[in-house]
Motif scaffolding. Structure first.
Motif, PDB file in Angstrom:
ATOM      1  N   LYS A  32       0.622  -1.243   0.161  1.00 41.72           N
ATOM      2  CA  LYS A  32       0.090   0.005  -0.133  1.00 41.72           C
ATOM      3  C   LYS A  32       0.882   1.320   0.030  1.00 41.72           C
ATOM      4  CE  LYS A  32      -4.132  -2.057   2.513  1.00 41.72           C
ATOM      5  NZ  LYS A  32      -4.552  -1.867   3.603  1.00 41.72           N
ATOM      6  N   ALA A  33       2.107   1.276   0.755  1.00 43.88           N
ATOM      7  CA  ALA A  33       2.911   2.492   0.871  1.00 43.88           C
ATOM      8  C   ALA A  33       3.406   2.395  -0.454  1.00 43.88           C
ATOM      9  CB  ALA A  33       3.903   2.106   1.790  1.00 43.88           C
ATOM     10  N   ARG A  34       3.817   1.546  -1.311  1.00 45.05           N
ATOM     11  CA  ARG A  34       4.356   1.638  -2.632  1.00 45.05           C
ATOM     12  C   ARG A  34       3.627   2.238  -3.536  1.00 45.05           C
ATOM     13  NH1 ARG A  34       7.283  -2.606  -5.521  1.00 45.05           N
ATOM     14  NH2 ARG A  34       6.372  -4.354  -4.183  1.00 45.05           N
ATOM     15  N   VAL A  35       2.108   1.872  -3.462  1.00 46.74           N
ATOM     16  CA  VAL A  35       1.152   2.179  -4.543  1.00 46.74           C
ATOM     17  C   VAL A  35       0.905   3.919  -4.234  1.00 46.74           C
ATOM     18  CG1 VAL A  35      -1.093   2.198  -4.810  1.00 46.74           C
ATOM     19  CG2 VAL A  35       0.000   0.130  -4.573  1.00 46.74           C
ATOM     20  N   ALA A  36       0.950   4.178  -2.741  1.00 43.28           N
ATOM     21  CA  ALA A  36       0.660   5.478  -2.545  1.00 43.28           C
ATOM     22  C   ALA A  36       1.954   6.505  -3.069  1.00 43.28           C
ATOM     23  CB  ALA A  36       0.370   5.900  -0.841  1.00 43.28           C
ATOM     24  N   LEU A  37       3.108   5.970  -2.532  1.00 47.82           N
ATOM     25  CA  LEU A  37       4.219   6.699  -3.119  1.00 47.82           C
ATOM     26  C   LEU A  37       4.311   7.065  -4.757  1.00 47.82           C
ATOM     27  CD1 LEU A  37       7.051   5.341  -0.947  1.00 47.82           C
ATOM     28  CD2 LEU A  37       6.024   7.544  -0.818  1.00 47.82           C
ATOM     29  N   ALA A  38       3.647   5.850  -5.330  1.00 50.83           N
ATOM     30  CA  ALA A  38       3.749   5.989  -6.932  1.00 50.83           C
ATOM     31  C   ALA A  38       2.834   6.995  -7.358  1.00 50.83           C
ATOM     32  CB  ALA A  38       3.480   4.456  -7.627  1.00 50.83           C
ATOM     33  N   THR A  45      -0.024   8.136 -15.313  1.00 52.38           N
ATOM     34  CA  THR A  45      -1.364   8.253 -14.951  1.00 52.38           C
ATOM     35  C   THR A  45      -2.152   7.144 -14.084  1.00 52.38           C
ATOM     36  OG1 THR A  45      -2.085   6.991 -16.865  1.00 52.38           O
ATOM     37  CG2 THR A  45      -1.188   9.290 -17.423  1.00 52.38           C
ATOM     38  N   MET A  46      -3.421   7.578 -13.816  1.00 53.90           N
ATOM     39  CA  MET A  46      -4.030   6.608 -12.904  1.00 53.90           C
ATOM     40  C   MET A  46      -4.448   5.280 -13.715  1.00 53.90           C
ATOM     41  SD  MET A  46      -5.467   6.379 -10.151  1.00 53.90           S
ATOM     42  CE  MET A  46      -5.435   7.927  -9.219  1.00 53.90           C
ATOM     43  N   GLU A  52      -0.365  -1.361 -13.430  1.00 52.96           N
ATOM     44  CA  GLU A  52       0.904  -1.768 -12.710  1.00 52.96           C
ATOM     45  C   GLU A  52       0.508  -2.458 -11.481  1.00 52.96           C
ATOM     46  OE1 GLU A  52       4.778   0.001 -10.641  1.00 52.96           O
ATOM     47  OE2 GLU A  52       3.753   1.223 -12.052  1.00 52.96           O
ATOM     48  N   PHE A  53      -0.295  -2.034 -10.682  1.00 52.84           N
ATOM     49  CA  PHE A  53      -0.738  -2.585  -9.566  1.00 52.84           C
ATOM     50  C   PHE A  53      -1.843  -3.288  -9.275  1.00 52.84           C
ATOM     51  CE2 PHE A  53       1.881   1.161  -8.452  1.00 52.84           C
ATOM     52  CZ  PHE A  53       2.878   0.494  -7.689  1.00 52.84           C
ATOM     53  N   GLU A  54      -2.629  -3.459 -10.465  1.00 52.56           N
ATOM     54  CA  GLU A  54      -3.711  -4.189 -10.713  1.00 52.56           C
ATOM     55  C   GLU A  54      -4.890  -3.958  -9.546  1.00 52.56           C
ATOM     56  OE1 GLU A  54      -2.858  -8.524 -10.612  1.00 52.56           O
ATOM     57  OE2 GLU A  54      -1.625  -8.273 -12.691  1.00 52.56           O
ATOM     58  N   LEU A  55      -4.993  -2.624  -9.331  1.00 51.58           N
ATOM     59  CA  LEU A  55      -5.888  -2.087  -8.217  1.00 51.58           C
ATOM     60  C   LEU A  55      -6.936  -1.344  -9.037  1.00 51.58           C
ATOM     61  CD1 LEU A  55      -3.539  -1.095  -5.295  1.00 51.58           C
ATOM     62  CD2 LEU A  55      -4.942  -2.901  -5.316  1.00 51.58           C
ATOM     63  N   HIS A  56      -8.177  -1.121  -8.210  1.00 51.01           N
ATOM     64  CA  HIS A  56      -9.163   0.016  -8.866  1.00 51.01           C
ATOM     65  C   HIS A  56      -8.608   1.348  -8.433  1.00 51.01           C
ATOM     66  CE1 HIS A  56     -13.049   2.251  -8.905  1.00 51.01           C
ATOM     67  NE2 HIS A  56     -13.449   1.048  -9.763  1.00 51.01           N
ATOM     68  N   PRO A  57      -8.782   2.496  -9.183  1.00 47.26           N
ATOM     69  CA  PRO A  57      -8.290   3.598  -8.877  1.00 47.26           C
ATOM     70  C   PRO A  57      -8.798   4.250  -7.648  1.00 47.26           C
ATOM     71  CG  PRO A  57      -9.224   3.631 -11.330  1.00 47.26           C
ATOM     72  CD  PRO A  57      -9.337   2.379 -10.633  1.00 47.26           C
ATOM     73  N   THR A  61      -6.259   6.057  -4.965  1.00 39.60           N
ATOM     74  CA  THR A  61      -6.603   7.320  -4.450  1.00 39.60           C
ATOM     75  C   THR A  61      -6.662   7.097  -2.841  1.00 39.60           C
ATOM     76  OG1 THR A  61      -7.896   7.739  -6.514  1.00 39.60           O
ATOM     77  CG2 THR A  61      -8.081   9.168  -4.356  1.00 39.60           C
ATOM     78  N   LYS A  62      -7.331   6.009  -2.447  1.00 40.39           N
ATOM     79  CA  LYS A  62      -7.564   5.922  -0.833  1.00 40.39           C
ATOM     80  C   LYS A  62      -6.131   5.778  -0.234  1.00 40.39           C
ATOM     81  CE  LYS A  62      -9.669   2.978   2.538  1.00 40.39           C
ATOM     82  NZ  LYS A  62     -10.605   1.696   2.870  1.00 40.39           N
ATOM     83  N   SER A  63      -5.124   5.042  -0.693  1.00 40.08           N
ATOM     84  CA  SER A  63      -3.816   4.604  -0.180  1.00 40.08           C
ATOM     85  C   SER A  63      -3.233   5.959  -0.190  1.00 40.08           C
ATOM     86  CB  SER A  63      -3.175   3.714  -0.911  1.00 40.08           C
ATOM     87  OG  SER A  63      -3.657   2.393  -1.167  1.00 40.08           O
ATOM     88  N   LYS A  64      -3.315   6.812  -1.258  1.00 45.72           N
ATOM     89  CA  LYS A  64      -2.587   8.432  -1.355  1.00 45.72           C
ATOM     90  C   LYS A  64      -3.074   8.967  -0.502  1.00 45.72           C
ATOM     91  CE  LYS A  64      -2.277  12.137  -4.305  1.00 45.72           C
ATOM     92  NZ  LYS A  64      -2.492  12.384  -5.908  1.00 45.72           N
ATOM     93  N   ARG A  65      -4.497   9.203   0.136  1.00 48.51           N
ATOM     94  CA  ARG A  65      -4.969   9.936   0.974  1.00 48.51           C
ATOM     95  C   ARG A  65      -4.412   9.640   2.414  1.00 48.51           C
ATOM     96  NH1 ARG A  65     -10.275   9.722  -0.204  1.00 48.51           N
ATOM     97  NH2 ARG A  65     -10.587   7.929   1.122  1.00 48.51           N
ATOM     98  N   GLN A  66      -4.527   8.266   2.818  1.00 42.49           N
ATOM     99  CA  GLN A  66      -3.987   7.770   4.056  1.00 42.49           C
ATOM    100  C   GLN A  66      -2.547   8.007   4.048  1.00 42.49           C
ATOM    101  OE1 GLN A  66      -4.909   3.435   3.718  1.00 42.49           O
ATOM    102  NE2 GLN A  66      -6.975   3.751   4.612  1.00 42.49           N
ATOM    103  N   LEU A  67      -1.840   7.970   3.124  1.00 44.60           N
ATOM    104  CA  LEU A  67      -0.472   8.346   3.344  1.00 44.60           C
ATOM    105  C   LEU A  67      -0.381   9.991   3.658  1.00 44.60           C
ATOM    106  CD1 LEU A  67       2.733   7.563   2.992  1.00 44.60           C
ATOM    107  CD2 LEU A  67       2.644   8.384   0.576  1.00 44.60           C
TER     108      LEU A  67
END
Length: 126
Positions: A32-38, A45-46, A52-57, A61-67
């Motif tokens: 999650k930290a790697r996703v948020a940092l990226a 782009t999103m 790359e991470f096989e996640l929903h946008p 966004t949630k990981s980025k906000r938590q970071l």
């Protein structure tokens, strides 16, 4: 498992069986930290991050906000918000003084009786 997926680090989640039809992916905090940092770098782009991470946008966004919300705690800002310790000795002394004054005044002032009050005699039927 494909060898190129293991090298790229995309398998940093575990599959937990929740029902007969679906499995639920549980991502590690490191992933999650790697996703948020990226997402913070904003060099991709999103859609590229999603592939790359096989996640929903929304998860990205949630990981980025938590970071961003948790980054304040890393630098010790949470320690600055703590209120300084209050000296309780003067407060306890004031409580004692007020208690003594209340006890003294209770003995000095006459207590009113129900017959002495004007509203107690208003009702002739009672």
């Amino acid at each position: 498992m494909e060898p190129d997926r293991k090298k790229s680090g995309k398998q940093e989640f575990s599959m937990v069986k929740k029902s007969a039809r679906r499995t639920r992916r549980t991502h590690s905090p490191v992933f999650k930290a790697r996703v948020a940092l990226a997402a913070l770098r904003e060099d991709k782009t999103m859609a590229e991050l999603r592939n790359e991470f096989e996640l929903h946008p929304a998860q990205i966004t949630k990981s980025k906000r938590q970071l961003l919300e948790g980054a304040v705690d890393v630098f010790g800002a949470s320690c600055a918000n703590v209120a300084p310790a209050v000296d309780l000795a003067p407060l306890h002394a004031k409580i004692g003084q007020l208690t003594l004054e209340n006890d003294f005044l209770e003995g000095v002032t006459p207590k009113s009786t129900p017959s002495a009050t004007p509203w107690a005699t208003r009702c002739a039927l009672c």
